[in-house]
Design a protein around this motif. Structure first.
Motif, mmCIF file in Angstrom:
data_model
loop_
_atom_site.group_PDB
_atom_site.id
_atom_site.type_symbol
_atom_site.label_atom_id
_atom_site.label_comp_id
_atom_site.label_asym_id
_atom_site.label_seq_id
_atom_site.Cartn_x
_atom_site.Cartn_y
_atom_site.Cartn_z
ATOM 1 N N UNK A 43 -5.695 7.837 -2.007
ATOM 2 C CA UNK A 43 -5.647 7.887 -0.549
ATOM 3 C C UNK A 43 -4.354 7.284 -0.035
ATOM 4 N N UNK A 44 -4.222 7.302 1.288
ATOM 5 C CA UNK A 44 -3.072 6.661 1.937
ATOM 6 C C UNK A 44 -3.140 5.145 1.794
ATOM 7 N N UNK A 45 -4.338 4.611 1.589
ATOM 8 C CA UNK A 45 -4.530 3.159 1.622
ATOM 9 C C UNK A 45 -3.602 2.424 0.662
ATOM 10 N N UNK A 46 -3.524 2.860 -0.595
ATOM 11 C CA UNK A 46 -2.744 2.100 -1.577
ATOM 12 C C UNK A 46 -1.238 2.174 -1.335
ATOM 13 N N UNK A 47 -0.792 3.116 -0.493
ATOM 14 C CA UNK A 47 0.639 3.183 -0.205
ATOM 15 C C UNK A 47 1.093 2.035 0.695
ATOM 16 N N UNK A 48 0.131 1.379 1.346
ATOM 17 C CA UNK A 48 0.492 0.187 2.112
ATOM 18 C C UNK A 48 -0.324 -1.033 1.690
ATOM 19 N N UNK A 49 -1.556 -0.829 1.210
ATOM 20 C CA UNK A 49 -2.433 -1.947 0.895
ATOM 21 C C UNK A 49 -1.933 -2.837 -0.231
ATOM 22 N N UNK A 50 -1.306 -2.246 -1.242
ATOM 23 C CA UNK A 50 -0.822 -3.032 -2.375
ATOM 24 C C UNK A 50 0.336 -3.947 -1.990
ATOM 25 N N UNK A 51 0.959 -3.670 -0.852
ATOM 26 C CA UNK A 51 2.091 -4.479 -0.402
ATOM 27 C C UNK A 51 1.726 -5.958 -0.287
ATOM 28 N N UNK A 52 0.477 -6.241 0.090
ATOM 29 C CA UNK A 52 0.075 -7.619 0.374
ATOM 30 C C UNK A 52 -0.153 -8.455 -0.883
ATOM 31 N N UNK A 53 -0.216 -7.820 -2.048
ATOM 32 C CA UNK A 53 -0.641 -8.538 -3.237
ATOM 33 C C UNK A 53 0.433 -8.674 -4.313
ATOM 34 N N UNK A 54 1.646 -8.263 -3.963
ATOM 35 C CA UNK A 54 2.766 -8.376 -4.890
ATOM 36 C C UNK A 54 3.883 -9.174 -4.234
ATOM 37 N N UNK A 55 4.701 -9.826 -5.034
ATOM 38 C CA UNK A 55 5.729 -10.721 -4.502
ATOM 39 C C UNK A 55 6.880 -9.955 -3.855
ATOM 40 N N UNK A 56 7.495 -9.040 -4.587
ATOM 41 C CA UNK A 56 8.629 -8.262 -4.068
ATOM 42 C C UNK A 56 8.421 -6.787 -4.414
ATOM 43 N N UNK A 57 7.442 -6.155 -3.783
ATOM 44 C CA UNK A 57 7.091 -4.787 -4.168
ATOM 45 C C UNK A 57 8.151 -3.762 -3.781
ATOM 46 N N UNK A 58 8.208 -2.723 -4.590
ATOM 47 C CA UNK A 58 9.124 -1.598 -4.378
ATOM 48 C C UNK A 58 8.338 -0.331 -4.677
ATOM 49 N N UNK A 112 13.719 -1.906 3.432
ATOM 50 C CA UNK A 112 13.073 -2.537 2.282
ATOM 51 C C UNK A 112 13.539 -1.941 0.951
ATOM 52 N N UNK A 113 14.509 -1.024 1.003
ATOM 53 C CA UNK A 113 15.097 -0.413 -0.198
ATOM 54 C C UNK A 113 14.072 0.332 -1.039
ATOM 55 N N UNK A 114 13.100 0.970 -0.390
ATOM 56 C CA UNK A 114 12.155 1.794 -1.123
ATOM 57 C C UNK A 114 12.880 3.008 -1.704
ATOM 58 N N UNK A 115 12.371 3.531 -2.809
ATOM 59 C CA UNK A 115 13.018 4.650 -3.494
ATOM 60 C C UNK A 115 12.395 5.957 -3.013
ATOM 61 N N UNK A 116 13.147 6.715 -2.232
ATOM 62 C CA UNK A 116 12.675 8.003 -1.728
ATOM 63 C C UNK A 116 13.122 9.120 -2.664
ATOM 64 N N UNK A 169 16.565 -6.543 -10.962
ATOM 65 C CA UNK A 169 16.894 -7.511 -9.928
ATOM 66 C C UNK A 169 15.703 -8.360 -9.516
ATOM 67 N N UNK A 170 14.552 -8.141 -10.162
ATOM 68 C CA UNK A 170 13.391 -8.997 -9.942
ATOM 69 C C UNK A 170 12.257 -8.391 -9.144
ATOM 70 N N UNK A 171 12.298 -7.097 -8.839
ATOM 71 C CA UNK A 171 11.247 -6.503 -8.014
ATOM 72 C C UNK A 171 10.123 -5.905 -8.852
ATOM 73 N N UNK A 172 8.975 -5.667 -8.192
ATOM 74 C CA UNK A 172 7.823 -5.039 -8.842
ATOM 75 C C UNK A 172 7.732 -3.595 -8.342
ATOM 76 N N UNK A 173 7.963 -2.662 -9.239
ATOM 77 C CA UNK A 173 7.997 -1.248 -8.889
ATOM 78 C C UNK A 173 6.585 -0.666 -8.927
#
Length: 245
Positions: free
Chosen positions: A81-96, A116-120, A143-147
């Motif tokens: 669903x659409x939910x995980x495209x924004x919901x997971x943001x709250x539970x990771x340190x530096x999400x990408x 936020x330098x997301x990869x399109x 660089x330290x992010x969580x993809x």
């Protein structure tokens, strides 16, 4: 059913009103480091989770949070669903997130994604898009992010046959970091291409991380087995819960 329709209507209106509220709050943060904007984003997510619980009676249960490794990481998540495209943001340190290019054209939201330098990804470019995505992912993760990546590439309805793409294995191999599989049942409560929001417990389960350096075939097989087994289990539990509501 009318009650669920009405709750869904109220939720969808409030969801976007809350989004625009936090978008206004976020505007001054464009001049600040990325972490400031991520903080505002997490506030938006938590506000949305609150609305889901109060308006739609959708509770979010997180399992296995202690399994999330610190530092750079590839997160391979089920996508229903659409939910995980924004919901997971709250539970990771530096999400990408890896996302489709068209999302950048959404007013305000697209500008946030760029900041936020997301990869399109432009899917029309085929192999070129995969190579560019792999390069950018490698640089960001080192660089330290969580993809966060969705191995199936698009949303699938609960119970539909899985269709894992091979590209995510290339990204994992290139990044050289652990991979955290994630199972969920969000499609039961926030269906794809559907206005309705159904009550119940939306479960997000973080599974045992896989070490870096696995052969690609073994990696794909292990990720798929882990995600699908757990997803089947929590989807079945979610359906049983819905039958009792």
């Amino acid at each position: 059913m009318f009650s669920i329709f009405l709750r869904s209507l109220v939720f969808n209106v409030l969801f976007w009103l809350v989004f625009f509220f936090w978008a206004i709050i976020a505007l001054p943060n464009f001049a600040l480091p990325m972490r400031a904007l991520l903080t505002v984003g997490r506030c938006w997510v938590r506000s949305s989770l609150f609305l889901m619980r109060v308006v739609c009676n959708i509770k979010v249960e997180l399992r296995g949070m202690e399994k999330i490794p610190a530092g750079p990481l590839v997160v391979a998540s089920k996508h229903q669903s659409f939910w995980e495209t924004f919901g997971l943001l709250a539970f990771l340190d530096r999400p990408l997130f890896v996302l489709k290019r068209e999302l950048l054209f959404i007013p305000v939201f697209g500008q946030f994604l760029t900041k936020l330098d997301m990869i399109a990804v432009d899917r029309k470019k085929g192999v070129r898009a995969l190579l560019d995505m792999t390069r950018r992912a490698r640089e960001a993760v080192r660089g330290g992010r969580q993809l966060v990546i969705f191995p199936e590439g698009t949303r699938t309805t609960p119970g539909a046959p899985p269709a894992y793409k091979s590209g995510f294995a290339q990204i994992y191999a290139s990044c050289g970091v652990p991979c955290l599989p994630v199972a969920l049942n969000s499609g039961l409560f926030w269906p794809r291409r559907n206005f309705m929001r159904y009550p119940g417990t939306l479960v997000v389960e973080f599974l045992d991380p896989l070490p870096p350096g696995l052969p690609k075939d073994e990696f794909v097989a292990r990720v798929k087995a882990a995600i699908e087994d757990a997803t089947t289990r929590i989807v079945e539990a979610g359906r049983r819960e819905q039958e009792q509501l």
